[in-house]
Write an enzyme that holds these catalytic residues in place. Structure first.
Site, PDB file in Angstrom:
ATOM      1  N   ASP A   1       0.811  -1.220   0.000  1.00 43.04           N
ATOM      2  CA  ASP A   1       0.000   0.000   0.000  1.00 43.04           C
ATOM      3  C   ASP A   1       0.842   1.266   0.000  1.00 43.04           C
ATOM      4  O   ASP A   1       2.055   1.229   0.176  1.00 43.04           O
ATOM      5  CB  ASP A   1      -0.990  -0.008   1.186  1.00 43.04           C
ATOM      6  CG  ASP A   1      -0.379  -0.586   2.459  1.00 43.04           C
ATOM      7  OD1 ASP A   1       0.863  -0.572   2.581  1.00 43.04           O
ATOM      8  OD2 ASP A   1      -1.136  -1.053   3.314  1.00 43.04           O
TER       9      ASP A   1
ATOM     10  N   ASN B   1      -7.684  -2.818  13.813  1.00 46.98           N
ATOM     11  CA  ASN B   1      -9.069  -3.080  13.382  1.00 46.98           C
ATOM     12  C   ASN B   1      -9.140  -4.318  12.493  1.00 46.98           C
ATOM     13  O   ASN B   1     -10.175  -4.583  11.887  1.00 46.98           O
ATOM     14  CB  ASN B   1      -9.628  -1.869  12.633  1.00 46.98           C
ATOM     15  CG  ASN B   1      -8.788  -1.535  11.404  1.00 46.98           C
ATOM     16  OD1 ASN B   1      -7.837  -2.246  11.081  1.00 46.98           O
ATOM     17  ND2 ASN B   1      -9.143  -0.464  10.726  1.00 46.98           N
TER      18      ASN B   1
HETATM   19  C1  F6R Z   1       1.463  -1.689   6.011  1.00 46.23           C
HETATM   20  C2  F6R Z   1       0.147  -2.332   6.053  1.00 46.23           C
HETATM   21  C3  F6R Z   1      -0.654  -2.398   7.308  1.00 46.23           C
HETATM   22  C4  F6R Z   1       0.170  -2.762   8.553  1.00 46.23           C
HETATM   23  C5  F6R Z   1      -0.707  -2.778   9.802  1.00 46.23           C
HETATM   24  C6  F6R Z   1       0.110  -3.037  11.055  1.00 46.23           C
HETATM   25  O1  F6R Z   1       2.004  -1.752   4.697  1.00 46.23           O
HETATM   26  O2  F6R Z   1      -0.294  -2.778   5.052  1.00 46.23           O
HETATM   27  O3  F6R Z   1      -1.698  -3.319   7.132  1.00 46.23           O
HETATM   28  O4  F6R Z   1       0.764  -4.019   8.366  1.00 46.23           O
HETATM   29  O5  F6R Z   1      -1.348  -1.552   9.942  1.00 46.23           O
HETATM   30  O6  F6R Z   1       0.971  -1.955  11.276  1.00 46.23           O
HETATM   31  P1  F6R Z   1       2.078  -1.952  12.416  1.00 46.23           P
HETATM   32  O7  F6R Z   1       3.097  -2.959  12.025  1.00 46.23           O
HETATM   33  O8  F6R Z   1       2.639  -0.561  12.393  1.00 46.23           O
HETATM   34  O9  F6R Z   1       1.381  -2.295  13.691  1.00 46.23           O
END
Ligand code: F6R
Length: 267
Positions: free
Chosen positions: A84, A155
């Site tokens: 993303d 979420n």
């Molecule tokens: C990032 C992504 C998100 C993260 C998720 C967890 O490219 O696609 O889905 O993997 O928000 O984020 P963290 O690792 O910061 O808790």
């Protein structure tokens, strides 16, 4: 330090590998990525990786970069596609996922610049759908993803596929596209943007279709703040309202790597 253990979650019939701490989970993720690169390159001359950003994989990339420095891993035959990117955003903006990837991985390994793909936050508004479709076509033309590395949002989002009211089948077939970010995602993005008002509220995300099509999926979840959502994804209903619960539909190729704090509500 006790070794990892396998925890069977009976509600979803999923095995989770639980590590004593985040460092051990990260090491296992990096080892598995390095192995998949070696196996894919040996089998068909290339490896195609789907990569994630966020806090969780930072140390995975440190580990992979260290392997490249030590000469035990090479990205020479690797192509990457990131999950993303915020939209709109300039790639040079330090908060962009393109910048994150340059910092944590691309600038530290022998990966060709034209094989390190991040969705482009600068495409004109009218061209976002075409760009997203093109991204899916590039992955398909590359033979699909050998591996998708995932984190989980509080979420339950995977990539920026946010909780949805769609039926599971419809959600599972969604392509890469522009999305609006969920309030919890925006709150968590304050870490990168400094304040809620500054958070860019939209993004381009790889769709669930492409994620679920990866030949191996590594889900890495660490820290006590992930415990409730890991439990909802594995013990709650299979629903687009908890996007990560859809990983249960392809359970045989998903590896859950979780540290003890994130596994706290699974037992
Ligand atoms: C990032 C992504 C998100 C993260 C998720 C967890 O490219 O696609 O889905 O993997 O928000 O984020 P963290 O690792 O910061 O808790």
């Amino acid at each position: 330090m006790p070794a990892e253990r396998t925890l069977h979650v009976s509600e979803s019939n999923v095995d989770v590998i639980v590590f004593p701490d985040a460092a051990a989970a990260v090491r296992s993720a990096a080892e598995r990525i390095a192995r998949i690169v070696a196996e894919s390159v040996a089998a068909r001359g290339k490896a195609v990786l789907g990569l994630a950003t966020g806090a969780t994989p930072e140390k995975v990339y440190d580990d992979l970069a260290a392997r490249v420095r030590a000469g035990t891993l090479s990205f020479r035959d690797v192509t990457t596609y990131n999950l993303d990117e915020y939209y709109p955003i300039q790639p040079v903006d330090p908060r962009s996922y393109r910048s994150y990837m340059q910092r944590f991985l691309f600038d530290r390994v022998d990966l060709a610049p034209n094989r390190a793909h991040v969705l482009d936050g600068t495409v004109p508004e009218a061209a976002t759908a075409a760009h997203a479709a093109e991204f899916d076509r590039w992955i398909d033309a590359d033979g699909g993803l050998d591996l998708q590395l995932l984190g989980i949002g509080r979420n339950g989002h995977i990539g920026f596929n946010e909780p949805s009211e769609l039926a599971v089948e419809a959600f599972a077939s969604q392509p890469t596209r522009v999305v609006g970010l969920h309030p919890i995602t925006k709150t968590d993005a304050i870490r990168e943007f400094g304040s809620l008002e500054a958070v860019i509220p939209r993004a381009l995300t790889m769709g669930v279709r492409q994620i679920l099509a990866a030949r191996t999926i590594l889900m890495l979840a660490t820290g006590p703040h992930k415990a409730p959502i890991v439990a909802r994804a594995l013990k709650g209903p299979l629903t687009a309202n908890v996007p990560a619960s859809l990983l249960r539909t392809v359970a045989d190729k998903v590896v859950w790597l979780v540290d003890e704090p994130a596994a706290a509500e699974l037992g």
